[in-house]
Structure formats: structure tokens, C-alpha cells
Scaffold this motif. Structure first.
Motif, PDB file in Angstrom:
ATOM      1  N   SER A   1       0.912  -1.053  -0.006  1.00  0.00           N
ATOM      2  CA  SER A   1      -0.033  -0.078   0.119  1.00  0.00           C
ATOM      3  C   SER A   1       0.848   1.315   0.060  1.00  0.00           C
ATOM      4  CB  SER A   1      -1.000  -0.062   1.150  1.00  0.00           C
ATOM      5  OG  SER A   1      -0.310  -0.056   2.410  1.00  0.00           O
TER       6      SER A   1
ATOM      7  N   THR B   1      -9.343   5.312  -8.000  1.00  0.00           N
ATOM      8  CA  THR B   1      -9.150   3.837  -8.366  1.00  0.00           C
ATOM      9  C   THR B   1      -7.911   3.302  -7.413  1.00  0.00           C
ATOM     10  OG1 THR B   1      -9.588   4.240 -10.630  1.00  0.00           O
ATOM     11  CG2 THR B   1      -8.930   2.101  -9.843  1.00  0.00           C
ATOM     12  N   THR B   2      -6.906   4.046  -7.438  1.00  0.00           N
ATOM     13  CA  THR B   2      -5.695   3.649  -6.407  1.00  0.00           C
ATOM     14  C   THR B   2      -6.147   3.648  -4.907  1.00  0.00           C
ATOM     15  OG1 THR B   2      -4.604   4.752  -8.380  1.00  0.00           O
ATOM     16  CG2 THR B   2      -3.259   3.656  -6.407  1.00  0.00           C
ATOM     17  N   GLY B   3      -7.008   4.582  -4.550  1.00  0.00           N
ATOM     18  CA  GLY B   3      -7.429   4.715  -3.345  1.00  0.00           C
ATOM     19  C   GLY B   3      -8.110   3.260  -2.979  1.00  0.00           C
ATOM     20  N   VAL B   4      -8.997   2.729  -3.681  1.00  0.00           N
ATOM     21  CA  VAL B   4      -9.812   1.697  -3.494  1.00  0.00           C
ATOM     22  C   VAL B   4      -8.765   0.742  -3.192  1.00  0.00           C
ATOM     23  CG1 VAL B   4     -11.241  -0.138  -4.363  1.00  0.00           C
ATOM     24  CG2 VAL B   4     -11.827   2.393  -4.740  1.00  0.00           C
ATOM     25  N   GLY B   5      -7.719   0.376  -4.044  1.00  0.00           N
ATOM     26  CA  GLY B   5      -6.881  -0.504  -3.648  1.00  0.00           C
ATOM     27  C   GLY B   5      -5.884  -0.357  -2.483  1.00  0.00           C
ATOM     28  N   ILE B   6      -5.763   0.786  -2.151  1.00  0.00           N
ATOM     29  CA  ILE B   6      -5.057   1.064  -0.848  1.00  0.00           C
ATOM     30  C   ILE B   6      -5.757   0.610   0.264  1.00  0.00           C
ATOM     31  CG2 ILE B   6      -3.796   2.809   0.598  1.00  0.00           C
ATOM     32  CD1 ILE B   6      -3.027   4.298  -1.795  1.00  0.00           C
ATOM     33  N   LEU B   7      -7.091   1.169   0.015  1.00  0.00           N
ATOM     34  CA  LEU B   7      -7.952   0.991   1.474  1.00  0.00           C
ATOM     35  C   LEU B   7      -8.216  -0.563   1.560  1.00  0.00           C
ATOM     36  CD1 LEU B   7     -10.884   3.343   0.812  1.00  0.00           C
ATOM     37  CD2 LEU B   7      -9.487   3.085   2.914  1.00  0.00           C
ATOM     38  N   LEU B   8      -8.360  -1.400   0.426  1.00  0.00           N
ATOM     39  CA  LEU B   8      -8.345  -2.931   0.544  1.00  0.00           C
ATOM     40  C   LEU B   8      -7.259  -3.580   1.066  1.00  0.00           C
ATOM     41  CD1 LEU B   8     -10.100  -4.070  -2.897  1.00  0.00           C
ATOM     42  CD2 LEU B   8     -11.123  -3.687  -0.651  1.00  0.00           C
ATOM     43  N   LEU B   9      -5.926  -3.086   0.814  1.00  0.00           N
ATOM     44  CA  LEU B   9      -4.705  -3.662   1.340  1.00  0.00           C
ATOM     45  C   LEU B   9      -4.735  -3.257   2.862  1.00  0.00           C
ATOM     46  CD1 LEU B   9      -2.278  -2.983  -1.378  1.00  0.00           C
ATOM     47  CD2 LEU B   9      -2.900  -5.129  -0.654  1.00  0.00           C
TER      48      LEU B   9
ATOM     49  N   ALA C   1     -14.121   1.256   0.871  1.00  0.00           N
ATOM     50  CA  ALA C   1     -13.608   1.132  -0.282  1.00  0.00           C
ATOM     51  C   ALA C   1     -14.784   0.940  -1.618  1.00  0.00           C
ATOM     52  CB  ALA C   1     -12.862  -0.063  -0.377  1.00  0.00           C
TER      53      ALA C   1
ATOM     54  N   PHE D   1       4.707   5.144   5.683  1.00  0.00           N
ATOM     55  CA  PHE D   1       3.355   5.469   5.110  1.00  0.00           C
ATOM     56  C   PHE D   1       2.801   6.549   5.622  1.00  0.00           C
ATOM     57  CE2 PHE D   1      -1.065   4.862   4.512  1.00  0.00           C
ATOM     58  CZ  PHE D   1      -1.251   3.979   3.311  1.00  0.00           C
TER      59      PHE D   1
ATOM     60  N   LEU E   1      -9.360  12.371  -1.067  1.00  0.00           N
ATOM     61  CA  LEU E   1      -8.940  11.071  -1.055  1.00  0.00           C
ATOM     62  C   LEU E   1      -7.840  10.721  -0.048  1.00  0.00           C
ATOM     63  CD1 LEU E   1      -9.019   8.449  -3.419  1.00  0.00           C
ATOM     64  CD2 LEU E   1      -6.679   8.840  -2.531  1.00  0.00           C
TER      65      LEU E   1
ATOM     66  N   TYR F   1      -0.959  -1.326 -11.512  1.00  0.00           N
ATOM     67  CA  TYR F   1      -1.172  -0.088 -10.962  1.00  0.00           C
ATOM     68  C   TYR F   1       0.088   0.944 -11.562  1.00  0.00           C
ATOM     69  CZ  TYR F   1      -5.055  -0.360  -8.057  1.00  0.00           C
ATOM     70  OH  TYR F   1      -6.527  -0.427  -7.726  1.00  0.00           O
TER      71      TYR F   1
ATOM     72  N   ASP G   1      -7.740   0.062 -13.519  1.00  0.00           N
ATOM     73  CA  ASP G   1      -9.059  -0.152 -13.006  1.00  0.00           C
ATOM     74  C   ASP G   1      -9.355  -1.733 -13.094  1.00  0.00           C
ATOM     75  OD1 ASP G   1      -9.942   1.949 -11.862  1.00  0.00           O
ATOM     76  OD2 ASP G   1     -11.281   2.695 -13.443  1.00  0.00           O
TER      77      ASP G   1
ATOM     78  N   LEU H   1      -6.690  -3.315  -9.998  1.00  0.00           N
ATOM     79  CA  LEU H   1      -7.609  -3.651  -9.016  1.00  0.00           C
ATOM     80  C   LEU H   1      -8.165  -5.104  -8.804  1.00  0.00           C
ATOM     81  CD1 LEU H   1      -9.198  -2.409  -6.677  1.00  0.00           C
ATOM     82  CD2 LEU H   1     -11.168  -1.878  -8.064  1.00  0.00           C
TER      83      LEU H   1
ATOM     84  N   LEU I   1      -5.230  -7.480  -7.417  1.00  0.00           N
ATOM     85  CA  LEU I   1      -5.302  -7.043  -6.051  1.00  0.00           C
ATOM     86  C   LEU I   1      -6.616  -7.714  -5.343  1.00  0.00           C
ATOM     87  CD1 LEU I   1      -3.828  -3.790  -5.232  1.00  0.00           C
ATOM     88  CD2 LEU I   1      -5.483  -4.759  -3.859  1.00  0.00           C
TER      89      LEU I   1
ATOM     90  N   LEU J   1      -6.637 -10.720  -2.377  1.00  0.00           N
ATOM     91  CA  LEU J   1      -7.007 -10.647  -1.113  1.00  0.00           C
ATOM     92  C   LEU J   1      -8.182 -11.695  -0.888  1.00  0.00           C
ATOM     93  CD1 LEU J   1      -7.027  -6.792  -0.614  1.00  0.00           C
ATOM     94  CD2 LEU J   1      -5.733  -8.588   0.413  1.00  0.00           C
TER      95      LEU J   1
END
Lengths: 93, 93, 107, 197
Positions: free
Chosen positions: A9, A41-49, A63, B8, B41, C19, C43, C47, C50, C54
Motif C-alpha cells: 500500500s 481507483t488507487t485509493g480503493v486498492g490502498i483501502l483494501l490492502l 472502498a 506510510f 482522498l 497500477y 481499474d 484492482l 489485487l 485478497l
């Protein structure tokens, strides 16, 4: 194992910060707007991680909301800030 | 608190301060709005790191969904219609 | 269990790689149309991989389906946004770069 | 050709349910209500991550939502064929992976080699949700990006104009047609050459 997700992340965070260059010097407004969407979009990835790394399953809901609302700004940009289609129709009438 | 969390959080904080400064000192309104969306964000991510996912949820909905759309709409209303292509004449169709 | 973790880590790394490729594409591709490709790729594949990684480690079935749902939602919104931006750029008369292109030698 | 006509007829008739006899209509409606109810229950289950206490709130909500969707969306019903779905999903995954690696290679390459082009792809699908679905799928597959969906054509922007883009898009179109249970006329042969070279 948590460190691994945190590292990935952090990598994604660096990734969007590098992409900030495109917002700062994108030649046209749509370029800037696209980069904002990329942030989402990257924020969604970071939040999931982070939800995996911090043990907070609630973050998946955050997310989900980001994924839902991420394109809203782009849609508003196209329809309200840059309404080419409407201008054309008005000039025809 | 491992070194990774420090990295981070440090990155996140530095990016937020930089982003806040650059969006406040920006002359171009549209650019400032896009920077504001990106800032929202990062703000949501900061709330997540502070273990406040409910506020992160609100932040995501308000900054990505509400303020982004409203501010873009406002900037579009202020500016003259069809502002985007500067290097091309109205050669549409 | 160990095997599953390895697969999961590999998928997450692959997602991060896409990404990175998306951001690099945003920075290096020549015009708005080609940059759209980069965004939709991040996207879709970034995603997607990833979330798949998970999903292997999700604690329950609903959590797993929720991850897939997030991915599908992101797909729908990004496809819509991509079409809107490309269509509007075309109508506004933003000229696409066509023909062979290499950085440094703009046609 | 007869097959395609049958497909179009089926598509048209799927929109007007009032031609059916009354009992059949009632059964269909019940069936639809039941399916939608189950789908919304599944969604609630996923959103709450299976927390059992949430059903006190969830069941009334799902019921009201089912009623609301029945009142709102009578025009936009479409049916996905399970068989088409089984074929479509792996196809979509493989295509995205293939295209994604291609675009990633271009982005990471030192000189970003590319050959962008705009194509007009003549559509064979009938009007309706299938076309929108095709446009979105084309946008999501990396390397192609739909730019304009008009009456007969889909304008597609591609990163590399020298590959056999028509054949690829026709394959996508056939998969979408199978997904929606439509039959389309057989493909015509196209000159696989970039129009802008």
C-alpha cells in the motif's frame, strides 16, 4: 504478513504521488480529471490492502463507497464543466 | 509501530501538506478543484490510519461525491461555455 | 495454507505492477485517448488482481463476494467514465495522435 | 440468416409481455419477483458480511426494495444466459490479461512505441442493452477504447492499429451476443489494415 500488505500500500501511495505530476502539468483539463479518477481507483486498492493489514474489515465498505463515487466527479466534469454536446444542440436549434 | 507504518504515515502527511499548500496557492480554479478532490482522498486515507473508518466513510462520500461535483459545477458555471480546446478551433463533428 | 498465501502475495504484487504501469502510462502516453487506456487498465487489471489476491485470504464467503462486487462496481464506473471522456473529447475536436509514435519523434 | 431473424424477433418480443395469456403472465411475474427478492437478499448478505442481527433491518428493506424495483424498471429487463456467462467470463479474463500485459509493455518500454488509430466497427447487435454492454466491454479490454456509439457503428480507439482488431472485436461481439441470448448475422471479412496509414 501484515508488513507485506503495508509495503504494497505504501508503494501504491508513492505511485499516485508520482501521478500528481499529471494533475499539476496536464495540458488539458480532461487529463487532470483522469488523474483524479486514477487517484480514486488507487485509493480503493490502498483501502483494501489496509483493511487486511490493519485488521479492519469495515474499510471494505469505505472502498465500496469509493468505487461507487469515484467516477461521479468525472461524470460531473464531462456534463457540467465541459458540455460540448449541449452547446452543439443549442447552436443547431 | 514498525518502520513501515512510519514511512506510510510520513508520506501521507507530507503529501497532504504539499497538496493543501499547492491547491490554496493555485490561480487556475479548475486545477484547484481537481487538487481538492485528490486531497479529499488522501484525507480519507488519513482518517483510516487514525482508525476512524466511520469518518473516513463520511469523508469519502462528501469529498469524492458531494464537494467534487458541486465545485466542478460551480467552476463550469463561472467559466465561459466550451472552454477546453485551446489549440483547436471549434472543429467538432 | 502456505501455498495459498504465496499465490495471494503473487496476485497482489501483480496488481501493484499493473497500477504502476497505469501511472507510467498516464505520465508517458502522448494524448488523452491513449491515457484513457492506461486508466482503464489500472481499474481492470490492477484492482482485479489485487482483489483476487485478497479474496484468497478473505475470512468468509460474504467478504469474498464483497471484494468481487467492489471490483465489478469499479469496472462499471470506469467503463462509463472512459466512454464519456473519449466521446466528449472527440466531439470537442481534440485531435488524437494517429500513426506511428515513439517518444521524442512526434509525427 | 433465419437464425438471426429469430433472434431479433425474440429480442423484440421480450419487451412486450402483455401478449401472453393471463395465467402465464402471472406466473412470470411471480417468478421475477422471487428472483429479484433472492438477488437482493444475496446483496444484503454480502454487504453486511453475514452478520445475523442485521436481518431484522434487512428483510423489510429487501421487501420494500423489491416492490420499488418492480414499479420502476419494467422496461429494462434483460436476461443473461448461464451458458453464455460461463463462456464470457473466462474470455473476458484472458483478453484483459493479454491486452493488459501488452499495454504495460508499451508503458514500461523506453520509447513508448505505439500506433494509435481510430476505427469504425460496424455493429451487428440489435439496439438495446446488449450494445451498451458491448461498448463498455470494449472500453474495459485494454488496448481498445470505445469512443462513440452511433446508429450503426462503434468508433473505437486502439493503441496499435496494425493488429487484427476487427477479428478481435467480432469475437467480443459474438460473446456478448451469446451472453444476451441473441443471434447475430455471420461475420463479414474485413481488410485488416489500418485506415490511417
Amino acid at each position: 504478513m501484515n508488513d507485506f500488505y503495508l509495503a504494497v500500500s505504501a508503494f501504491l501511495l508513492v505511485n499516485i504521488l508520482v501521478g500528481l505530476v499529471r494533475i499539476l502539468r496536464g495540458p488539458t483539463p480532461p487529463d487532470r480529471m483522469l488523474m483524479a479518477q486514477m487517484f480514486g481507483t488507487t485509493g480503493v486498492g490502498i483501502l483494501l490492502l489496509l483493511s487486511e493489514a490493519m485488521g479492519l474489515p469495515v474499510l471494505r465498505d469505505v472502498a465500496l463507497l469509493f468505487a461507487l463515487l469515484g467516477a461521479l466527479a468525472t461524470v460531473s466534469f464531462v456534463r457540467r464543466y465541459w458540455p460540448v454536446e449541449f452547446a452543439e444542440e443549442e447552436s443547431k436549434e | 509501530m514498525t518502520a513501515l507504518t512510519w514511512i506510510f504515515d510520513g508520506l501521507l502527511t507530507a503529501a497532504m501538506v504539499y497538496l493543501a499548500w499547492s491547491l490554496l496557492s493555485e490561480r487556475d480554479l479548475f486545477k484547484a478543484v481537481v487538487l481538492f478532490i485528490a486531497f479529499g482522498l488522501l484525507m480519507a486515507l488519513a482518517w483510516v490510519r487514525l482508525r476512524a473508518p466511520d469518518i473516513a466513510l463520511a469523508e469519502a462520500a462528501i469529498s469524492a461525491g458531494l464537494s467534487g461535483v458541486l465545485l466542478l459545477d460551480a467552476v463550469g458555471a463561472i467559466r465561459s461555455p466550451n472552454p477546453v480546446p485551446e489549440d483547436t478551433s471549434s472543429d467538432s463533428g | 495454507m502456505m501455498f495459498e498465501e504465496w499465490i495471494s502475495s503473487a496476485l497482489v504484487c501483480a496488481g501493484a505492477f499493473f497500477y504502476l504501469a497505469g501511472t507510467l502510462g498516464m505520465l508517458r502516453f502522448p494524448d488523452i485517448y491513449t491515457r484513457l487506456h492506461a486508466v482503464t487498465k489500472a481499474d481492470n487489471l490492477g484492482l482485479g488482481l489485487l482483489a483476487a489476491g485478497l479474496m484468497l485470504r478473505a475470512e468468509s464467503w460474504p467478504a469474498m463476494i464483497k471484494l468481487a462486487l467492489i471490483w465489478m462496481l469499479a469496472l462499471v464506473t470506469s467503463a462509463t467514465a472512459c466512454y464519456l471522456v473519449a466521446n466528449n473529447a472527440l466531439r470537442a475536436g481534440l485531435p488524437p495522435v494517429l500513426g506511428r509514435y515513439r517518444s521524442g519523434s512526434r509525427p | 440468416m433465419t437464425q438471426s431473424e429469430r433472434g431479433r424477433k425474440m429480442f423484440i418480443e421480450s419487451g412486450k409481455k402483455e401478449k401472453f395469456p393471463m395465467e402465464r403472465h402471472g406466473m412470470l411475474l411471480l417468478n421475477r419477483i422471487f428472483h429479484r427478492f433472492l438477488l437482493l437478499c444475496l446483496l444484503w448478505w454480502v454487504l453486511t458480511e453475514g452478520y445475523p442481527g442485521s436481518w431484522w433491518f434487512g428483510l423489510p428493506g429487501v421487501t420494500v426494495t423489491t416492490a420499488a424495483t418492480l414499479g420502476l424498471s419494467s422496461r429494462f429487463t434483460w436476461h443473461w444466459r448461464p451458458l453464455g456467462m460461463i463462456r464470457f467470463v473466462p474470455f473476458f479474463f484472458l483478453q484483459s490479461l493479454h491486452g493488459g500485459i501488452d499495454v504495460a509493455w508499451r508503458a514500461l518500454h523506453r520509447q513508448t512505441p505505439m500506433n494509435p488509430a481510430l476505427f469504425d466497427f460496424p455493429l451487428r447487435l440489435p439496439h438495446g442493452p446488449a450494445r451498451v454492454f458491448l461498448a463498455n466491454t470494449v472500453s474495459l479490454l485494454p488496448g481498445t477504447c470505445s469512443a462513440d456509439l452511433s446508429e450503426e457503428c462503434l468508433k473505437v480507439h486502439v493503441l496499435d492499429g496494425s493488429i487484427a482488431i476487427h477479428t478481435r472485436l467480432q469475437a467480443v461481439e459474438e460473446h456478448v451476443a451469446a451472453l444476451f441470448g441473441l443471434s447475430i448475422p455471420p461475420a463479414e471479412r474485413f481488410e485488416e489494415a489500418s485506415p490511417h496509414e
